[in-house]
Design an enzyme around this catalytic site. Structure first.
Site, PDB file in Angstrom:
ATOM      1  N   SER A 113       0.834  -1.194   0.000  1.00 20.46           N
ATOM      2  CA  SER A 113       0.000   0.000   0.000  1.00 20.46           C
ATOM      3  C   SER A 113       0.880   1.258   0.000  1.00 20.46           C
ATOM      4  O   SER A 113       1.740   1.387  -0.874  1.00 20.46           O
ATOM      5  CB  SER A 113      -0.984  -0.051   1.173  1.00 20.46           C
ATOM      6  OG  SER A 113      -2.028   0.882   1.017  1.00 20.46           O
ATOM      7  N   ASP A 253      -9.349  -5.069  -5.231  1.00 22.27           N
ATOM      8  CA  ASP A 253      -8.488  -4.152  -4.485  1.00 22.27           C
ATOM      9  C   ASP A 253      -8.974  -2.708  -4.581  1.00 22.27           C
ATOM     10  O   ASP A 253      -9.415  -2.256  -5.643  1.00 22.27           O
ATOM     11  CB  ASP A 253      -7.074  -4.247  -5.083  1.00 22.27           C
ATOM     12  CG  ASP A 253      -5.971  -3.907  -4.110  1.00 22.27           C
ATOM     13  OD1 ASP A 253      -6.186  -3.073  -3.223  1.00 22.27           O
ATOM     14  OD2 ASP A 253      -4.874  -4.486  -4.273  1.00 22.27           O
ATOM     15  N   HIS A 280      -7.368  -5.901  -0.855  1.00 19.53           N
ATOM     16  CA  HIS A 280      -6.136  -5.162  -0.561  1.00 19.53           C
ATOM     17  C   HIS A 280      -5.121  -5.961   0.246  1.00 19.53           C
ATOM     18  O   HIS A 280      -4.029  -5.476   0.510  1.00 19.53           O
ATOM     19  CB  HIS A 280      -6.521  -3.883   0.201  1.00 19.53           C
ATOM     20  CG  HIS A 280      -5.516  -2.782   0.168  1.00 19.53           C
ATOM     21  ND1 HIS A 280      -4.970  -2.291  -1.000  1.00 19.53           N
ATOM     22  CD2 HIS A 280      -4.940  -2.067   1.172  1.00 19.53           C
ATOM     23  CE1 HIS A 280      -4.122  -1.318  -0.719  1.00 19.53           C
ATOM     24  NE2 HIS A 280      -4.072  -1.161   0.585  1.00 19.53           N
TER      25      HIS A 280
END
Length: 303
Positions: A113, A253, A280
């Site tokens: 991320s 995601d 995610h």
């Protein structure tokens, strides 16, 4: 990738200026294989939700986790304002950690991320000891991220986005109603497992307990980015990345294909793996495949 039992590890803190960065090393550094340094997301989260990646040490890869300054076991600075919390601060912290742990001459970065963006920026500087880069579930820019958040929010069940926007406009994002509506998005696009895994919840509550960094740089939620990162991007530098790069994202995601595409288009040596059953957190949602994909990538680095 099983969370327990984990191989033996060492933990501690390294100085970072006047502050301290907490770290955990699993496996044996200087084992003949590069250390895999895991850079967590947020910003303002902790290493906990990525802890099962330590299982790579069972295959001989030393794995380094750390908590970025401001959260977890590292120094908390709730009195610091937005001007303190910059990408440069975290890049300096990463560089300091690599040298303090004596792995700067031989390492791979795995950034997840926000951590993937940070790792990409680091890699674009072409540090001589970097052997490879894994960018997992990361957008290449926050403007792209924000444009895609609108797409995802428009697809939420009727009334959910209206509730979110009402609280965002009123500045009441700390309310229970906002949190309940926010969770609808998270269960679709952040972690699709039910119940949420313990490691993920550990990081989630760490942010809740001290949201200083998250609120300053991101905002009140994943999809309402009003902090200092709202215009930040690494698109301008990723063409300078000179190591083999693995991209990872989930079919569901919040880092949608449009947000990841610049990495694919601009990094010279890159491969993209999409996890069909994940959002995610494919390392938690599809752990066996995640371990296989990452393991194969690492093995190819040293052939």
């Amino acid at each position: 990738m099983s969370a327990v039992p984990l191989p033996p590890s060492s933990k501690g803190c390294v100085p970072f200026g006047e502050h301290a960065t907490w770290y955990r090393v699993t496996g044996e550094p200087c084992s003949g294989r590069p250390a895999v340094v895991v850079v967590h997301g947020g910003p303002g989260s902790t290493h906990d939700y990525l802890l099962n990646i330590a299982a790579l040490s069972e295959e001989g890869w030393p794995v380094v986790h750390y908590d970025q300054i401001g959260n977890g076991g590292s120094t908390h600075l709730p009195e610091r304002g937005e001007d303190f919390w910059t990408p440069e601060l975290f890049l300096d912290e990463l560089d300091n950690l690599l040298h303090r742990l004596d792995v700067a001459d031989d390492y791979v970065l795995l950034g997840q991320s926000w951590g993937g963006m940070l790792a990409a920026r680091h890699a674009a500087g072409r540090p001589p000891g970097l052997r490879g880069l894994i960018i997992a579930n990361s957008p290449a820019s926050y403007p792209l991220w924000l444009s895609e958040m609108k797409v995802l929010r428009d697809r939420l069940p009727k009334g959910v986005d209206e509730t979110l926007r009402r609280h965002e406009a009123a500045g009441t994002t700390g309310s229970d109603e906002y949190f309940a509506a926010m969770r609808v998005f998270y269960e679709r696009h952040v972690c699709r497992l039910n119940p949420w895994p313990r490691d993920y919840l550990a990081s989630f509550y760490e942010v809740y307990n001290d949201p200083t960094v998250y609120y300053a740089m991101n905002g009140p939620s994943e999809f309402h980015v009003i902090g200092t990162l709202r215009d930040w991007s690494v698109v301008d530098c990723v063409a300078d990345i000179a190591v083999p790069t693995l991209l990872i994202s989930g079919r569901h995601d919040e880092a949608t294909p449009a947000t990841v595409q610049p990495f694919q288009d601009l990094i010279p040596d890159v491969r993209w793996e999409i996890f069909e059953e994940s959002s995610h957190m494919p390392h938690l949602e599809e752990p066996e495949r995640f371990r296989q994909v990452v393991g194969d990538y690492l093995t190819n680095l040293i052939r």
